[in-house]
Design a protein around this motif. Structure first.
Motif, PDB file in Angstrom:
ATOM      1  N   ALA A  28       0.835  -1.209   0.000  1.00 35.48           N
ATOM      2  CA  ALA A  28       0.000   0.000   0.000  1.00 35.48           C
ATOM      3  C   ALA A  28       0.868   1.257   0.000  1.00 35.48           C
ATOM      4  CB  ALA A  28      -0.929  -0.004   1.208  1.00 35.48           C
ATOM      5  N   ALA A  29       1.965   1.236   0.748  1.00 38.31           N
ATOM      6  CA  ALA A  29       2.855   2.403   0.789  1.00 38.31           C
ATOM      7  C   ALA A  29       3.522   2.626  -0.562  1.00 38.31           C
ATOM      8  CB  ALA A  29       3.905   2.224   1.876  1.00 38.31           C
ATOM      9  N   SER A  30       3.969   1.556  -1.213  1.00 36.67           N
ATOM     10  CA  SER A  30       4.600   1.721  -2.530  1.00 36.67           C
ATOM     11  C   SER A  30       3.586   2.189  -3.567  1.00 36.67           C
ATOM     12  CB  SER A  30       5.270   0.423  -2.979  1.00 36.67           C
ATOM     13  OG  SER A  30       4.302  -0.578  -3.210  1.00 36.67           O
ATOM     14  N   GLN A  31       2.354   1.693  -3.499  1.00 35.34           N
ATOM     15  CA  GLN A  31       1.307   2.147  -4.422  1.00 35.34           C
ATOM     16  C   GLN A  31       0.989   3.625  -4.193  1.00 35.34           C
ATOM     17  OE1 GLN A  31       0.020   0.580  -6.978  1.00 35.34           O
ATOM     18  NE2 GLN A  31      -1.310   2.293  -7.486  1.00 35.34           N
ATOM     19  N   ALA A  32       0.939   4.063  -2.927  1.00 29.85           N
ATOM     20  CA  ALA A  32       0.682   5.468  -2.626  1.00 29.85           C
ATOM     21  C   ALA A  32       1.827   6.346  -3.139  1.00 29.85           C
ATOM     22  CB  ALA A  32       0.503   5.660  -1.118  1.00 29.85           C
ATOM     23  N   GLY A  33       3.053   5.882  -2.995  1.00 30.44           N
ATOM     24  CA  GLY A  33       4.199   6.632  -3.512  1.00 30.44           C
ATOM     25  C   GLY A  33       4.169   6.742  -5.025  1.00 30.44           C
ATOM     26  N   ARG A  34       3.832   5.648  -5.712  1.00 32.37           N
ATOM     27  CA  ARG A  34       3.718   5.662  -7.171  1.00 32.37           C
ATOM     28  C   ARG A  34       2.628   6.628  -7.629  1.00 32.37           C
ATOM     29  NH1 ARG A  34       4.995   0.252  -7.590  1.00 32.37           N
ATOM     30  NH2 ARG A  34       2.918  -0.251  -6.838  1.00 32.37           N
ATOM     31  N   THR A  35       1.492   6.590  -6.943  1.00 37.78           N
ATOM     32  CA  THR A  35       0.382   7.483  -7.298  1.00 37.78           C
ATOM     33  C   THR A  35       0.772   8.942  -7.103  1.00 37.78           C
ATOM     34  OG1 THR A  35      -1.187   5.771  -6.650  1.00 37.78           O
ATOM     35  CG2 THR A  35      -2.034   8.009  -6.820  1.00 37.78           C
ATOM     36  N   LEU A  36       1.435   9.250  -5.997  1.00 38.93           N
ATOM     37  CA  LEU A  36       1.871  10.614  -5.740  1.00 38.93           C
ATOM     38  C   LEU A  36       2.867  11.084  -6.804  1.00 38.93           C
ATOM     39  CD1 LEU A  36       1.740  13.037  -3.826  1.00 38.93           C
ATOM     40  CD2 LEU A  36       3.603  12.000  -2.532  1.00 38.93           C
ATOM     41  N   ARG A  37       3.802  10.216  -7.194  1.00 36.42           N
ATOM     42  CA  ARG A  37       4.777  10.553  -8.235  1.00 36.42           C
ATOM     43  C   ARG A  37       4.073  10.821  -9.560  1.00 36.42           C
ATOM     44  NH1 ARG A  37       8.536   7.172  -6.924  1.00 36.42           N
ATOM     45  NH2 ARG A  37       7.402   5.389  -7.726  1.00 36.42           N
ATOM     46  N   GLN A  38       3.064  10.011  -9.916  1.00 37.55           N
ATOM     47  CA  GLN A  38       2.322  10.211 -11.156  1.00 37.55           C
ATOM     48  C   GLN A  38       1.539  11.522 -11.122  1.00 37.55           C
ATOM     49  OE1 GLN A  38      -0.007   6.642 -11.468  1.00 37.55           O
ATOM     50  NE2 GLN A  38       1.639   5.482 -12.470  1.00 37.55           N
ATOM     51  N   LEU A  39       0.946  11.847  -9.974  1.00 37.57           N
ATOM     52  CA  LEU A  39       0.205  13.112  -9.863  1.00 37.57           C
ATOM     53  C   LEU A  39       1.136  14.306 -10.032  1.00 37.57           C
ATOM     54  CD1 LEU A  39      -2.251  12.340  -6.927  1.00 37.57           C
ATOM     55  CD2 LEU A  39      -2.824  12.725  -9.332  1.00 37.57           C
ATOM     56  N   ARG A  40       2.319  14.249  -9.433  1.00 36.66           N
ATOM     57  CA  ARG A  40       3.286  15.343  -9.596  1.00 36.66           C
ATOM     58  C   ARG A  40       3.714  15.481 -11.052  1.00 36.66           C
ATOM     59  NH1 ARG A  40       7.316  14.425  -4.471  1.00 36.66           N
ATOM     60  NH2 ARG A  40       5.869  15.171  -2.882  1.00 36.66           N
ATOM     61  N   GLN A  41       3.957  14.351 -11.719  1.00 37.93           N
ATOM     62  CA  GLN A  41       4.365  14.381 -13.115  1.00 37.93           C
ATOM     63  C   GLN A  41       3.254  14.966 -13.988  1.00 37.93           C
ATOM     64  OE1 GLN A  41       5.365  10.538 -14.662  1.00 37.93           O
ATOM     65  NE2 GLN A  41       6.353  11.360 -16.489  1.00 37.93           N
ATOM     66  N   MET A  42       2.004  14.583 -13.715  1.00 34.76           N
ATOM     67  CA  MET A  42       0.883  15.136 -14.482  1.00 34.76           C
ATOM     68  C   MET A  42       0.773  16.642 -14.272  1.00 34.76           C
ATOM     69  SD  MET A  42      -1.975  12.081 -14.010  1.00 34.76           S
ATOM     70  CE  MET A  42      -3.218  13.248 -13.701  1.00 34.76           C
ATOM     71  N   ALA A  43       0.943  17.111 -13.047  1.00 36.50           N
ATOM     72  CA  ALA A  43       0.862  18.547 -12.763  1.00 36.50           C
ATOM     73  C   ALA A  43       1.989  19.300 -13.456  1.00 36.50           C
ATOM     74  CB  ALA A  43       0.901  18.788 -11.263  1.00 36.50           C
ATOM     75  N   ASN A  44       3.202  18.750 -13.433  1.00 36.08           N
ATOM     76  CA  ASN A  44       4.322  19.407 -14.113  1.00 36.08           C
ATOM     77  C   ASN A  44       4.129  19.438 -15.618  1.00 36.08           C
ATOM     78  OD1 ASN A  44       5.678  19.994 -11.747  1.00 36.08           O
ATOM     79  ND2 ASN A  44       6.856  18.095 -11.773  1.00 36.08           N
ATOM     80  N   ALA A  46       1.198  19.448 -17.193  1.00 34.25           N
ATOM     81  CA  ALA A  46       0.139  20.421 -17.475  1.00 34.25           C
ATOM     82  C   ALA A  46       0.683  21.844 -17.397  1.00 34.25           C
ATOM     83  CB  ALA A  46      -1.017  20.235 -16.489  1.00 34.25           C
ATOM     84  N   LYS A  47       1.537  22.119 -16.433  1.00 27.34           N
ATOM     85  CA  LYS A  47       2.139  23.444 -16.302  1.00 27.34           C
ATOM     86  C   LYS A  47       3.019  23.755 -17.508  1.00 27.34           C
ATOM     87  CE  LYS A  47       5.175  26.037 -13.229  1.00 27.34           C
ATOM     88  NZ  LYS A  47       5.959  25.990 -11.986  1.00 27.34           N
ATOM     89  N   ALA A  48       3.824  22.771 -17.949  1.00 26.05           N
ATOM     90  CA  ALA A  48       4.697  22.970 -19.109  1.00 26.05           C
ATOM     91  C   ALA A  48       3.863  23.195 -20.374  1.00 26.05           C
ATOM     92  CB  ALA A  48       5.622  21.778 -19.279  1.00 26.05           C
ATOM     93  N   ASP A  49       2.788  22.431 -20.568  1.00 21.45           N
ATOM     94  CA  ASP A  49       1.921  22.615 -21.728  1.00 21.45           C
ATOM     95  C   ASP A  49       1.266  23.993 -21.711  1.00 21.45           C
ATOM     96  OD1 ASP A  49       2.516  20.101 -22.658  1.00 21.45           O
ATOM     97  OD2 ASP A  49       0.645  19.180 -21.935  1.00 21.45           O
ATOM     98  N   LEU A  50       0.827  24.426 -20.557  1.00 20.08           N
ATOM     99  CA  LEU A  50       0.195  25.736 -20.433  1.00 20.08           C
ATOM    100  C   LEU A  50       1.178  26.836 -20.795  1.00 20.08           C
ATOM    101  CD1 LEU A  50      -2.346  27.288 -19.499  1.00 20.08           C
ATOM    102  CD2 LEU A  50      -1.332  27.318 -17.221  1.00 20.08           C
ATOM    103  N   GLN A  51       2.395  26.763 -20.281  1.00 16.92           N
ATOM    104  CA  GLN A  51       3.391  27.789 -20.579  1.00 16.92           C
ATOM    105  C   GLN A  51       3.813  27.751 -22.040  1.00 16.92           C
ATOM    106  OE1 GLN A  51       6.413  27.087 -17.640  1.00 16.92           O
ATOM    107  NE2 GLN A  51       5.464  28.478 -16.172  1.00 16.92           N
ATOM    108  N   ALA A  52       3.893  26.563 -22.648  1.00 15.41           N
ATOM    109  CA  ALA A  52       4.301  26.450 -24.048  1.00 15.41           C
ATOM    110  C   ALA A  52       3.231  27.009 -24.987  1.00 15.41           C
ATOM    111  CB  ALA A  52       4.579  24.989 -24.388  1.00 15.41           C
ATOM    112  N   ASN A  53       1.962  26.841 -24.648  1.00 16.88           N
ATOM    113  CA  ASN A  53       0.884  27.271 -25.527  1.00 16.88           C
ATOM    114  C   ASN A  53       0.460  28.716 -25.327  1.00 16.88           C
ATOM    115  OD1 ASN A  53       0.675  24.777 -26.823  1.00 16.88           O
ATOM    116  ND2 ASN A  53      -0.627  23.962 -25.202  1.00 16.88           N
ATOM    117  N   MET A  54       0.955  29.378 -24.304  1.00 20.94           N
ATOM    118  CA  MET A  54       0.548  30.752 -24.052  1.00 20.94           C
ATOM    119  C   MET A  54       1.360  31.762 -24.852  1.00 20.94           C
ATOM    120  SD  MET A  54      -0.404  30.602 -20.030  1.00 20.94           S
ATOM    121  CE  MET A  54      -0.385  32.333 -19.806  1.00 20.94           C
ATOM    122  N   GLY A  55       2.512  31.402 -25.347  1.00 19.20           N
ATOM    123  CA  GLY A  55       3.307  32.297 -26.158  1.00 19.20           C
ATOM    124  C   GLY A  55       4.438  32.940 -25.375  1.00 19.20           C
ATOM    125  N   PRO A  56       5.307  33.655 -26.093  1.00 14.71           N
ATOM    126  CA  PRO A  56       6.506  34.220 -25.454  1.00 14.71           C
ATOM    127  C   PRO A  56       6.206  35.360 -24.478  1.00 14.71           C
ATOM    128  CG  PRO A  56       6.371  34.917 -27.735  1.00 14.71           C
ATOM    129  CD  PRO A  56       5.285  33.908 -27.521  1.00 14.71           C
TER     130      PRO A  56
END
Length: 115
Positions: A28-44, A46-56
């Motif tokens: 359960a602890a390893s699954q929670a760690g994996r889920t947290l890592r995936q959520l952080r990666q998804m947030a990063n 999304a942030k990178a996509d938002l900054q790339a699509n907004m323009g210079p």
């Protein structure tokens, strides 16, 4: 850690042991760690996509600035903090009083326009 003290953390560990049991707790602890890592990666991503699509013109945009607390701190309180933390050499000179100080027992002048 998340504002938890040692007592609260120990209570959470005991509850986790009771809920999952000692056999399944590592899984359960390893699954929670994996889920947290995936959520952080998804947030990063999304942030990178938002900054790339907004323009210079929005190159230094930070989504955390949309939080009202951060917005107020950045746009209103930074100037106050800079003034508060400035050294006497960089601080503005105090304005000298146009009238001399009064002596002991001296009556201050009366201003008809002030009342």
């Amino acid at each position: 850690m998340f504002g938890l003290g040692w007592g609260e953390a120990l209570a959470l560990v005991v509850i986790a042991l009771l809920v999952f049991g000692p056999e399944k707790l590592p899984q359960a602890a390893s699954q929670a760690g994996r889920t947290l890592r995936q959520l952080r990666q998804m947030a990063n991503n999304a942030k990178a996509d938002l900054q790339a699509n907004m323009g210079p013109e929005f190159a230094n945009f930070d989504p955390a600035d949309l939080n009202p607390k951060n917005f107020v701190r950045k746009h209103l309180l930074d100037d106050l903090e800079n003034d508060w933390n400035s050294t006497p050499e960089t601080a503005a000179e105090p304005v000298a009083s146009p009238t001399p100080e009064l002596g002991v027992g001296e009556i201050p002048p009366y201003d008809n326009e002030a009342t």
